[in-house]
Design a protein around this motif. Structure first.
Motif, PDB file in Angstrom:
ATOM      1  N   ARG A  45      45.014  54.508  41.825  1.00 36.55           N
ATOM      2  CA  ARG A  45      44.553  55.900  41.650  1.00 36.55           C
ATOM      3  C   ARG A  45      45.728  56.868  41.610  1.00 36.55           C
ATOM      4  O   ARG A  45      45.797  57.740  40.745  1.00 36.55           O
ATOM      5  N   VAL A  64      43.353  52.579  32.975  1.00 35.91           N
ATOM      6  CA  VAL A  64      42.000  52.999  33.348  1.00 35.91           C
ATOM      7  C   VAL A  64      41.117  51.767  33.551  1.00 35.91           C
ATOM      8  O   VAL A  64      40.344  51.683  34.508  1.00 35.91           O
ATOM      9  N   ARG A  83      35.960  57.489  35.368  1.00 29.58           N
ATOM     10  CA  ARG A  83      37.274  57.129  34.824  1.00 29.58           C
ATOM     11  C   ARG A  83      37.160  56.513  33.437  1.00 29.58           C
ATOM     12  O   ARG A  83      37.984  56.779  32.558  1.00 29.58           O
TER      13      ARG A  83
END
Length: 98
Positions: A45, A64, A83
């Motif tokens: 992250r 991602v 995301r």
């Protein structure tokens, strides 16, 4: 995991900032795959946020996918979905699809 951690060290030693951020994301994925889910997800992250902030989007869809897959594996569906949608937005803007 050793290879990913070595890439982080090498990037630090040679001042390769962009590669260092990507190496941190890959190391996070390696930690996730070795059973350190929480630490791995946090590392991915954080690195992905730096990549997006820096607009270095060449491999953003791969990164991602790494993170979304990890999130789905631990049941964090809403974050994974968000995301993936953001990744799709990059693909549309950058026209990386056929």
């Amino acid at each position: 995991m050793a290879a990913a951690d070595a890439l982080v060290t090498l990037s630090q030693e040679h001042g390769m900032e962009t590669l260092l951020i990507e190496a941190r994301l890959i190391a996070g994925r390696a930690h996730f795959e070795q059973g350190e889910a929480g630490a791995g997800i946090v590392a991915m992250r954080d690195a992905l946020a730096e990549i997006e902030d820096g607009r270095d989007l060449a491999f953003v869809l791969v990164y991602v996918a790494f993170l979304a897959d990890a999130l789905l594996s631990v049941g964090v569906v809403d974050d994974a979905h968000a995301r993936l949608r953001r990744g799709l937005g990059y693909a549309v803007r950058l026209r990386v699809y056929g």
